[in-house]
Design a protein around this motif. Structure first.
Motif, mmCIF file in Angstrom:
data_model
loop_
_atom_site.group_PDB
_atom_site.id
_atom_site.type_symbol
_atom_site.label_atom_id
_atom_site.label_comp_id
_atom_site.label_asym_id
_atom_site.label_seq_id
_atom_site.Cartn_x
_atom_site.Cartn_y
_atom_site.Cartn_z
ATOM 1 N N MET A 71 9.423 -1.034 7.993
ATOM 2 C CA MET A 71 9.320 0.611 7.366
ATOM 3 C C MET A 71 10.245 0.894 6.669
ATOM 4 N N SER A 72 11.755 0.375 6.584
ATOM 5 C CA SER A 72 12.270 0.532 5.735
ATOM 6 C C SER A 72 11.436 0.404 3.760
ATOM 7 N N ARG A 73 11.024 -0.929 4.012
ATOM 8 C CA ARG A 73 9.795 -0.729 2.330
ATOM 9 C C ARG A 73 9.058 1.371 2.595
ATOM 10 N N PHE A 74 8.375 0.882 3.613
ATOM 11 C CA PHE A 74 7.128 2.205 3.582
ATOM 12 C C PHE A 74 7.998 3.906 3.347
ATOM 13 N N THR A 75 9.030 4.190 3.982
ATOM 14 C CA THR A 75 10.039 4.929 3.319
ATOM 15 C C THR A 75 10.606 5.108 2.172
ATOM 16 N N ARG A 76 11.720 3.145 1.407
ATOM 17 C CA ARG A 76 11.535 3.780 0.259
ATOM 18 C C ARG A 76 11.079 4.445 -0.639
ATOM 19 N N ASN A 77 9.529 3.505 -0.146
ATOM 20 C CA ASN A 77 8.202 4.157 -1.331
ATOM 21 C C ASN A 77 8.021 6.281 -1.452
ATOM 22 N N VAL A 78 7.495 6.254 -0.462
ATOM 23 C CA VAL A 78 6.984 7.653 0.495
ATOM 24 C C VAL A 78 6.949 8.423 -0.720
ATOM 25 N N GLY A 79 8.400 8.993 -1.495
ATOM 26 C CA GLY A 79 8.676 9.473 -2.671
ATOM 27 C C GLY A 79 7.912 9.233 -3.384
ATOM 28 N N SER A 80 7.540 7.922 -3.607
ATOM 29 C CA SER A 80 6.872 7.211 -5.039
ATOM 30 C C SER A 80 5.653 7.373 -5.291
ATOM 31 N N PHE A 81 4.808 7.341 -3.387
ATOM 32 C CA PHE A 81 3.450 8.135 -4.012
ATOM 33 C C PHE A 81 3.520 9.363 -4.829
ATOM 34 N N ASP A 82 1.758 9.197 -4.844
ATOM 35 C CA ASP A 82 1.638 10.614 -5.828
ATOM 36 C C ASP A 82 0.713 11.663 -4.824
ATOM 37 N N ILE A 104 -11.758 10.707 11.038
ATOM 38 C CA ILE A 104 -11.414 10.926 10.375
ATOM 39 C C ILE A 104 -9.479 10.261 11.108
ATOM 40 N N PHE A 105 -9.508 10.320 12.247
ATOM 41 C CA PHE A 105 -7.810 10.187 13.020
ATOM 42 C C PHE A 105 -7.542 8.798 12.684
ATOM 43 N N LEU A 106 -8.517 7.657 12.608
ATOM 44 C CA LEU A 106 -8.614 6.305 12.492
ATOM 45 C C LEU A 106 -8.403 6.067 11.087
ATOM 46 N N GLY A 107 -9.533 7.118 10.300
ATOM 47 C CA GLY A 107 -8.505 6.607 8.520
ATOM 48 C C GLY A 107 -7.563 7.120 8.435
ATOM 49 N N PHE A 108 -6.885 8.023 9.045
ATOM 50 C CA PHE A 108 -5.147 7.891 9.314
ATOM 51 C C PHE A 108 -4.519 6.418 9.363
ATOM 52 N N LEU A 109 -5.152 5.631 9.882
ATOM 53 C CA LEU A 109 -4.500 4.303 10.739
ATOM 54 C C LEU A 109 -4.849 3.706 9.462
ATOM 55 N N ILE A 110 -5.451 2.854 8.883
ATOM 56 C CA ILE A 110 -6.096 2.457 8.056
ATOM 57 C C ILE A 110 -5.603 2.713 6.968
ATOM 58 N N ILE A 111 -5.096 4.384 6.133
ATOM 59 C CA ILE A 111 -4.526 4.434 5.473
ATOM 60 C C ILE A 111 -2.482 4.309 5.722
ATOM 61 N N THR A 112 -2.103 4.374 7.029
ATOM 62 C CA THR A 112 -1.070 3.643 6.648
ATOM 63 C C THR A 112 -0.756 2.352 6.832
ATOM 64 N N PHE A 113 -1.801 1.461 7.235
ATOM 65 C CA PHE A 113 -2.227 0.077 6.629
ATOM 66 C C PHE A 113 -1.881 -0.210 5.506
ATOM 67 N N ILE A 114 -2.537 0.535 5.136
ATOM 68 C CA ILE A 114 -2.719 0.074 3.880
ATOM 69 C C ILE A 114 -1.637 0.699 2.691
ATOM 70 N N LEU A 115 -0.914 1.217 3.239
ATOM 71 C CA LEU A 115 0.661 1.794 2.509
ATOM 72 C C LEU A 115 1.429 0.499 2.965
ATOM 73 N N PHE A 116 1.816 -0.472 4.365
ATOM 74 C CA PHE A 116 2.306 -0.755 4.430
ATOM 75 C C PHE A 116 2.479 -2.567 4.317
ATOM 76 N N LEU A 117 1.163 -2.827 3.198
ATOM 77 C CA LEU A 117 0.991 -3.870 2.980
ATOM 78 C C LEU A 117 2.148 -4.192 1.449
ATOM 79 N N ASP A 118 2.322 -4.206 1.102
ATOM 80 C CA ASP A 118 2.330 -6.067 0.512
ATOM 81 C C ASP A 118 1.899 -5.034 -1.240
ATOM 82 N N SER A 119 2.203 -4.452 -2.139
ATOM 83 C CA SER A 119 1.244 -4.253 -2.951
ATOM 84 C C SER A 119 0.976 -5.613 -4.092
ATOM 85 N N LYS A 120 1.440 -6.293 -3.725
ATOM 86 C CA LYS A 120 0.808 -7.450 -4.252
ATOM 87 C C LYS A 120 -0.484 -8.123 -3.523
#
Lengths: 622, 419
Positions: free
Chosen positions: B1-12, B56-72
């Motif tokens: 969670m910490s990684r996600f919240t840290r990154n929220v501001g950096s998403f476009d 659309i709402f399931l899509g939001f789950l997918i988005i959350t999942f992608i944003l949680f993954l390590d960018s590498k």
């Protein structure tokens, strides 16, 4: 450069797309029109046509239900052609022809296949309809005539043709419209207004609900009932009296201009113009080129007015000061004028003054009065213009603005007419050249309607309301304003009294002395008009037309009437007799002189009308 | 969670808001296109618009999942994802479900999944991985062939499903290749090929050959001083003429009638409102009916009457055109253009080649869908059935584009953490 390629292509595409959208949505509006036609269905609700009553509230015309067999061509499934034909009682070619016509009009919109089926035909067909997909029955309302007379002023209704649809977008194919008479003149009042429902369709052409929640829908407006000025009893009586004769009767109430009776003879039963036999009946009437039952002689026939016109000649002479009441004119079988020419007259007491001149119908007196009038002026042109001006103030020589769709202006010649026929200024002409006008012969021509109108104007002592047939429109307090406006002639009221006295003396001791009605003081004037026809290229004189004008009572007149009977011989023979019967009928509501009535009812002129067609030599005026 | 919240501001957030706007507008129009006043409650799964809302709402789950993954993760596993994706396409020939003629779906019972919608993201990842490799040099023929293979394999599997429309989208990978240094001659070659193709269909091969000859002569004359090679010119002219005649041959003999019809209608050679041209004509009527301001939500007569076939899927833009008019449809065009431009702009900012190449692939794919779909709906291009991203009804499509976009959002968000 490499960084900009995609950027550039994306921007170009965006601009191109927006331009294309602008073209489709804003510039080219044909899509919206197409959309209207394929997505929105208009359903019409046709209101009941207004009923027609006479002046006393007697119902003349109402409505009856009728049924049309309709079809939407593209929804038709294969069906048993023979069976449908036998149910409809039509042959196969006719059915195929109608179907092709429907396809040509529109494959998607309903067309009439068999119009105006009766209740019985409908009941028979109705049970079988489900076997014929794409066909359906549409109820509509047709005219139901309570009377068998009056067709000439009632008119009829018929299906609109393409010419009308093109000009008046209110109508669509299959609609009915009034033709002729009051049906045409008061079409917009009588028809009311169609209701329109807009329905949304889907791509299978099925209705899926109201369009815009029905906010654009229009409720139908009922047709308005109208009351005519016609006295239906008098009208019926007039048509009976005219049986076997050709001509017209026009009766007007002088104080209002209301048309009490408008008889055209021969006439026909208005019910012939309704139902499936309509076009057959119409052709039959239309093809009768001898009796011409569709030709309204009361409004369209332009005839030489004859002697009744002398009253007008007298009035103009008095107004112009061209003759005074005391002036005497000697008449020995006519008057001499010009270079030894004679203006002939019949034998009567001589000399005469204005009043006796009218009573004896003296040609010499009115010839003199006429010439004196014109010669008051320096040139005959000015003289005839003054004379014409007075007649125009009566509304003569022009369409009179009455509320029926047909009419003729008649003819009151002016200076320009005579200049033309005499080739002025190369040749000169004198007022004597127009002398026949003085006695209602020569160039002047009037319709029976105009004859009745000027009689009513004389009865009023110089003013009139335009003749009209509308008495009351349901739900409205007024009739069209042009009929409520009083018009004055250029003749002073005082000049009418002696002329009226003369007309009254026609009954006292003159040409209609034997036609008095007990208890009614009638004033009138006989007329006899010579007429000719071409038979095998030879101009042949026929038996004279019989004309008559009258009004009664002498004071506070209630009815002014003009009668015209083709080839009826002298004025009082048919015209005078019919006028006196009509006046008696209107004022007393009953005719006591049964012998006279029987004489008219039993005498026809068919023999007279057959003469010129017989191909044999014949005698006239006996 | 910490990684996600840290990154929220950096998403476009511009990309995210554009995404949300397009999805929302898209759903409103699906609602209108699929609306039926007689049907059951809003939440019935028989209602396409309600189903789309679920996707659309399931899509939001997918988005959350992608944003949680390590960018590498994406760079590291791109080959695995690519091969898995190819397998999912190949297995269609065994387990696939056929919907309207194309065996492109897996039936999961409650919904159908179309793997070709996800293969685009997988291919984009694989191509980015290959091109960003330090040993790859796109200027060499060998590496060009390999890159082409990565792109062409999924396309070649999709074509025989048959779904040539979806395969066409792989042309989008030309844009990252060009950006990364593919020779400009390929661009000229590609552009001339398309121009020759269209001109041949309009004018016929003889006129096209004459035009090519005249242009060649003019160019030759102008470059005389540089002593150009006569052989090169002759060869190019011969190739162009040969191409023109073979296009004519292919068009007349190898294309099927329905393909020919689609081209002829767009080229204005044929007007047929009843069968083949019906879609395009109805779509143009609906759009034209919109006028300046549109008929209003749920007020489009053509939409209500369901005159435009496939209006909730491929022809969804016609609903926008009818109900929201010129202003509404222009807004949608602008939103797409801004989205694609923003992706290009962000791609250029990437410090790592993998992210930039992926971004260009994304921009290219969105652009091809945008051009081909709207071009078809407004009657500028032949009928090719591919969806409008974020708009068209369908779970697979929506999720495919969502994954494509949000992988980029994630990659871009990590830009600051590189090094």
């Amino acid at each position: 450069m490499r960084k900009l390629l995609l950027l550039f292509i994306v921007l170009t595409t965006g601009v191109l797309f927006i331009a294309r959208l602008f073209y489709l949505q804003v510039y080219d509006t044909s899509a919206a029109v197409l959309s209207e036609s394929n997505a929105i269905k208009q359903q019409f609700e046709i209101p009941q046509r207004g009923r027609i009553y006479d002046r006393y509230g007697e119902l003349l015309v109402s409505n009856q239900p009728s049924y049309d067999l309709m079809a939407i061509p593209r929804e038709i499934k294969p069906f048993d052609t023979l069976k449908l034909c036998s149910l409809l009682n039509i042959d196969k070619e006719k059915l195929v022809k109608q179907l092709n016509k429907a396809i040509h009009y529109s494959p998607r919109h309903p067309s009439v296949i068999v119009p105006t089926m009766s209740q019985e035909e409908f009941a028979y067909l109705g049970e079988q309809m489900r076997k014929f997909e794409g066909f359906f029955i549409q109820k509509r309302s047709l005219r139901d005539y309570q009377i068998d007379f009056g067709a000439n002023f009632l008119g009829y209704i018929q299906e609109v043709h393409q010419g009308i649809i093109d000009k008046q977008p209110y109508y669509i194919s299959g609609d009915l419209i009034g033709r002729q008479g009051v049906e045409q003149k008061y079409e917009e009042l009588l028809r009311g207004k169609k209701g329109i429902k807009y329905l949304q369709k889907d791509r299978f052409n099925r209705v899926i609900g109201p369009y815009k929640e029905g906010t654009l829908d229009q409720e139908p407006e009922e047709g308005k009932n109208i009351y005519l000025t016609i006295d239906s009893e008098l009208q019926k009586y007039g048509e009976e009296l005219m049986q076997g004769k050709r001509g017209g009767i026009v009766a007007i109430e002088p104080s209002t201009g209301e048309i009490l009776a408008l008889v055209a003879a021969p006439n026909y039963d208005p019910a012939l113009m309704v139902g499936r036999e309509r076009s057959k009946n119409y052709s039959k009437l239309d093809n009768d080129s001898i009796a011409k039952p569709l030709y309204d002689r009361a409004l369209l026939g332009e005839y030489a007015p004859g002697s009744p016109f002398k009253a007008l000649t007298g009035l103009i002479a008095l107004q112009e000061g061209a003759i005074s009441l005391d002036d005497r004119v000697y008449c020995n079988g006519g008057m001499r004028y010009g270079r030894g020419r004679t203006f002939g007259c019949h034998h009567h007491k001589s000399p005469v003054q204005m009043i006796s001149g009218i009573a004896y119908s003296c040609n010499a007196y009115f010839g003199t009065a006429y010439l004196n009038t014109l010669n008051k002026y320096d040139t005959p042109q000015e003289g005839i213009a003054a004379w014409q001006g007075h007649l125009k103030s009566f509304g003569l020589g022009d369409f009179m603005g009455y509320d029926l769709p047909i009419g003729r202006p008649g003819f009151i010649p002016g200076a320009s007419y005579y200049n033309k026929i005499h080739d002025y200024p190369n040749r000169r002409w004198g007022s004597a050249a127009t002398l026949s006008n003085s006695i209602g012969q020569g160039e002047v021509a009037l319709t029976p309607m105009q004859m009745a109108h000027f009689t009513a104007t004389i009865a009023n002592r110089g003013w009139f309301y335009r003749p009209h047939i509308i008495k009351k429109i349901e739900g409205q307090d007024t009739i069209p304003s042009q009929f409520e406006q009083k018009n004055y002639t250029t003749i002073d009221a005082k000049h009418f009294e002696p002329v009226i006295q003369g007309l009254n003396d026609v009954y006292n001791y003159g040409t209609a002395a034997n036609l008095k009605v007990p208890g009614i003081d009638i004033s009138g004037k006989t007329g006899t008009a010579e007429n000719y026809a071409k038979i095998d290229g030879v101009t042949t004189q026929l038996t004279d037309h019989s004309t008559f004008v009258a009004f009664a009572p002498k004071d506070n007149p209630k009815i002014a009437i003009a009668i015209f009977v083709e080839n009826g011989y002298w004025g009082s023979r048919y015209g005078g007799r019919i006028a006196s019967l009509m006046i008696e009928k209107y004022i007393n509501r009953e005719v006591t002189r049964k012998d006279l009535e029987q004489w008219i009812l039993t005498h026809t002129l068919e023999e007279e009308y057959a003469k010129p067609l017989s191909g044999k030599p014949f005698k006239i005026n006996y | 969670m910490s990684r996600f919240t840290r990154n929220v501001g950096s998403f476009d957030w511009v990309l995210i808001l554009l995404y949300l706007a397009l999805v929302a507008i898209g759903w409103v129009n699906i609602y209108s296109a699929a609306f039926d006043p007689d049907t059951q409650a809003f939440t019935s799964m028989n209602n396409l618009y309600f189903k789309q809302l679920v996707w659309i709402f399931l899509g939001f789950l997918i988005i959350t999942f992608i944003l949680f993954l390590d960018s590498k993760f994406f760079e590291r596993f791109s080959s695995v994802i690519y091969i898995g994706s190819l397998l999912s396409l190949i297995l269609l020939f065994v387990f696939g479900k056929t919907i309207s003629g194309a065996t492109s779906w897996y039936n999961l019972g409650f919904m159908s999944i179309q793997p070709s919608e996800f293969a685009k993201a997988a291919t984009a990842l694989a191509l980015a991985k290959y091109l960003s490799d330090i040993q790859t040099n796109i200027k060499t023929i060998k590496d060009q062939v390999r890159a082409l293979a990565i792109i062409a394999i999924p396309a070649l599997i999709i074509i025989p499903q048959p779904d040539p429309g979806s395969a066409l989208v792989y042309a989008a990978f030309f844009f990252p290749l060009y950006r990364e240094g593919l020779a400009a001659s390929y661009l000229i070659l590609g552009a001339s090929t398309i121009t020759l193709f269209v001109l041949t269909l309009v004018l016929g091969p003889i006129y096209v050959s004459l035009i090519v000859l005249v242009i060649a002569l003019i160019l030759f004359a102008r470059n005389r001083k540089k002593r150009p090679s006569k052989r090169l010119y002759i060869g190019l002219v011969a190739a162009a003429c040969l191409f023109a005649f073979s296009v004519n041959y292919i068009f007349e003999n190898i294309f099927e009638q329905r393909h020919r019809d689609r081209f002829n209608i767009v080229l204005g050679k044929e007007v047929d409102a009843k069968s083949i041209g019906y879609n395009t004509q109805q779509s143009e009527i609906a759009i034209g009916n919109g006028g300046w301001f549109g008929r209003g939500f749920l007020e489009g007569t053509q939409t209500k009457g369901k005159f435009v076939p496939e209006q909730h899927t491929d022809y969804i833009f016609s609903t926008v055109g009818e109900e929201w008019g010129f202003l509404g449809s222009t807004l949608v065009i602008i939103l797409f253009v801004v989205l694609i431009l923003r992706i290009i702009q962000l791609s250029e900012k990437q410090k790592n080649d993998f992210s930039r190449i992926y971004g260009y692939s994304l921009a290219g794919i969105l652009f091809i869908h945008f051009v081909v779909n709207i071009g078809m709906v407004i009657g500028l291009l032949p009928t090719v059935g591919i969806p409008l991203p974020f708009f068209s009804y369908g779970g697979s499509g929506l999720w495919g584009f969502t994954i494509l976009l949000f992988i980029f959002v994630k990659l871009d968000g990590n830009r600051v953490n590189e090094w």
